[in-house]
Each structure stands twice: as C-alpha cells, then as structure tokens.
Scaffold this motif. Sequence first.
Motif, mmCIF file in Angstrom:
data_model
loop_
_atom_site.group_PDB
_atom_site.id
_atom_site.type_symbol
_atom_site.label_atom_id
_atom_site.label_comp_id
_atom_site.label_asym_id
_atom_site.label_seq_id
_atom_site.Cartn_x
_atom_site.Cartn_y
_atom_site.Cartn_z
ATOM 1 N N LYS A 120 32.086 -51.539 -36.036
ATOM 2 C CA LYS A 120 32.386 -51.070 -37.396
ATOM 3 C C LYS A 120 32.679 -52.228 -38.348
ATOM 4 O O LYS A 120 32.248 -52.224 -39.497
ATOM 5 C CB LYS A 120 33.580 -50.116 -37.359
ATOM 6 N N TYR A 121 33.423 -53.233 -37.867
ATOM 7 C CA TYR A 121 33.845 -54.341 -38.725
ATOM 8 C C TYR A 121 33.050 -55.626 -38.481
ATOM 9 O O TYR A 121 33.450 -56.693 -38.940
ATOM 10 C CB TYR A 121 35.350 -54.604 -38.548
ATOM 11 N N ASN A 122 31.928 -55.531 -37.771
ATOM 12 C CA ASN A 122 31.087 -56.693 -37.477
ATOM 13 C C ASN A 122 31.867 -57.838 -36.844
ATOM 14 O O ASN A 122 31.726 -59.000 -37.222
ATOM 15 C CB ASN A 122 30.370 -57.176 -38.743
ATOM 16 N N ILE A 123 32.685 -57.499 -35.871
ATOM 17 C CA ILE A 123 33.515 -58.479 -35.166
ATOM 18 C C ILE A 123 32.742 -59.021 -33.976
ATOM 19 O O ILE A 123 32.188 -58.253 -33.191
ATOM 20 C CB ILE A 123 34.833 -57.818 -34.699
ATOM 21 N N ASP A 124 32.718 -60.341 -33.842
ATOM 22 C CA ASP A 124 32.084 -60.926 -32.667
ATOM 23 C C ASP A 124 33.001 -61.883 -31.911
ATOM 24 O O ASP A 124 32.581 -62.561 -30.986
ATOM 25 C CB ASP A 124 30.757 -61.591 -33.018
ATOM 26 N N ILE A 125 34.276 -61.921 -32.308
ATOM 27 C CA ILE A 125 35.287 -62.727 -31.631
ATOM 28 C C ILE A 125 36.540 -61.868 -31.484
ATOM 29 O O ILE A 125 36.996 -61.272 -32.462
ATOM 30 C CB ILE A 125 35.641 -63.992 -32.437
ATOM 31 N N ALA A 126 37.087 -61.816 -30.274
ATOM 32 C CA ALA A 126 38.317 -61.059 -30.034
ATOM 33 C C ALA A 126 39.344 -61.955 -29.351
ATOM 34 O O ALA A 126 39.001 -62.770 -28.502
ATOM 35 C CB ALA A 126 38.025 -59.852 -29.154
ATOM 36 N N VAL A 127 40.606 -61.797 -29.749
ATOM 37 C CA VAL A 127 41.715 -62.479 -29.084
ATOM 38 C C VAL A 127 42.557 -61.385 -28.450
ATOM 39 O O VAL A 127 43.152 -60.563 -29.150
ATOM 40 C CB VAL A 127 42.557 -63.320 -30.065
ATOM 41 N N LEU A 128 42.567 -61.376 -27.123
ATOM 42 C CA LEU A 128 43.223 -60.317 -26.373
ATOM 43 C C LEU A 128 44.310 -60.876 -25.466
ATOM 44 O O LEU A 128 44.313 -62.058 -25.136
ATOM 45 C CB LEU A 128 42.185 -59.553 -25.540
ATOM 46 N N ALA A 129 45.207 -59.996 -25.043
ATOM 47 C CA ALA A 129 46.374 -60.398 -24.255
ATOM 48 C C ALA A 129 46.012 -60.647 -22.799
ATOM 49 O O ALA A 129 45.564 -59.750 -22.096
ATOM 50 C CB ALA A 129 47.448 -59.323 -24.351
ATOM 51 N N GLU A 130 46.228 -61.869 -22.363
ATOM 52 C CA GLU A 130 45.926 -62.258 -20.988
ATOM 53 C C GLU A 130 46.772 -61.466 -20.001
ATOM 54 O O GLU A 130 47.893 -61.078 -20.305
ATOM 55 C CB GLU A 130 46.176 -63.762 -20.825
ATOM 56 N N PHE A 131 46.203 -61.216 -18.840
ATOM 57 C CA PHE A 131 46.796 -60.550 -17.681
ATOM 58 C C PHE A 131 46.808 -59.027 -17.784
ATOM 59 O O PHE A 131 47.071 -58.349 -16.809
ATOM 60 C CB PHE A 131 48.216 -61.059 -17.354
ATOM 61 N N SER A 132 46.531 -58.474 -18.939
ATOM 62 C CA SER A 132 46.521 -57.029 -19.128
ATOM 63 C C SER A 132 45.334 -56.397 -18.401
ATOM 64 O O SER A 132 44.239 -56.964 -18.398
ATOM 65 C CB SER A 132 46.411 -56.732 -20.637
ATOM 66 N N PRO A 133 45.513 -55.185 -17.832
ATOM 67 C CA PRO A 133 44.385 -54.507 -17.197
ATOM 68 C C PRO A 133 43.330 -54.054 -18.210
ATOM 69 O O PRO A 133 42.211 -53.741 -17.825
ATOM 70 C CB PRO A 133 45.022 -53.317 -16.481
ATOM 71 N N SER A 134 43.683 -54.038 -19.475
ATOM 72 C CA SER A 134 42.694 -53.791 -20.532
ATOM 73 C C SER A 134 42.148 -55.097 -21.078
ATOM 74 O O SER A 134 40.945 -55.279 -21.177
ATOM 75 C CB SER A 134 43.318 -53.025 -21.712
ATOM 76 N N CYS A 135 43.035 -55.993 -21.445
ATOM 77 C CA CYS A 135 42.676 -57.117 -22.299
ATOM 78 C C CYS A 135 42.590 -58.475 -21.625
ATOM 79 O O CYS A 135 42.146 -59.432 -22.248
ATOM 80 C CB CYS A 135 43.670 -57.185 -23.457
#
Length: 158
Positions: free
Chosen positions: A93-108
């Motif tokens: 939706k927002y044309n995002i091609d870079i994500a910063v996610l939380a390390e160690f999370s089962p999602s992220c």
Amino acid sequence: MSAYLLGKKVRYDGGALSVDDQIVERWRSEGRIVFVCPEVEAGMSIPRPPAEIFNGSGESVLNGEVDVIEKAGGKVTNEFLAGASIALNLCHKYNIDIAVLAEFSPSCGSSAIYDGTFSGKKIPGMGVTAALLREHDIQVFNQYEIADANKVLIGEIV
C-alpha cells in the motif's frame, strides 16, 4: 517498522522496546515510518502468552511445515500468518521496500529467533513476517542494523 521499537506497548508482555536513534527520529520527522505489530493487527491481545516457532523458522511456518506455539501449548500459527499478510499489504500500500523489525521475535526476527523451547535459547532464523517480506523482495533489517537500512534507503550499497 515494528511498533514496539517506536515505544508502542504492543509486545506480548504489554511492554515496548523503544529505539533511541537519530536516524529513526529523522525518518519520523520526514514521515517515512509506517509501524505495525503483526500479532496485534491479527487480533491477538495485549498482553498475550509468549509464543515461539516450534522446530523451525518463519520460512517453515510459511511452507506449512511447523507451527507457532504458545508456551501453554496453544497453536497460533494462523494469527502469525494473518499478521504477516497484513504487514505485507501495508508494504504494498505504501510502496515500502525496507523494513526494520524487532530481532528475536517469532514474527519479526530477521536473523535470529527463539528456538521454540521457551528456554531463552536463540537460533539462526527469521520470524514469520520477516520471512514473508523477504519472499516479496522487501529488505528486512533489525533494530541493530538501522544505519545499514538508512544506507539502503539513501542509495548506498550495504
């Protein structure tokens, strides 16, 4: 960006893990950040029981080979898959091609996750959301790689 890295109290235990970083503050002031907590977006509560990927990683969850299990044994695989899809839809939706996610999370988690035994042991691997985003050519970084994410954002090679 993972919502709890921005101070949102959406972590499984109701907490947050705010990242104090000048790059993040600049991104925020420039309106570059879209934040998400995949589990909450999928309808999971705050707080919620801790969950880990049992006997695999995000890729194996996406392939239907393993499940995401709560500490008491409840299966929450469908919620984690739904949350990952919501995050991917936001990227589209927002044309995002870079994500910063939380390390160690089962999602992220982008390079390490907990091993599924609820013992605190970490193993190499990705969470469900990180794996789905990478499958769709979105570059995923963790909170320790913000400078690298910024280099990609401004066109430098990492």
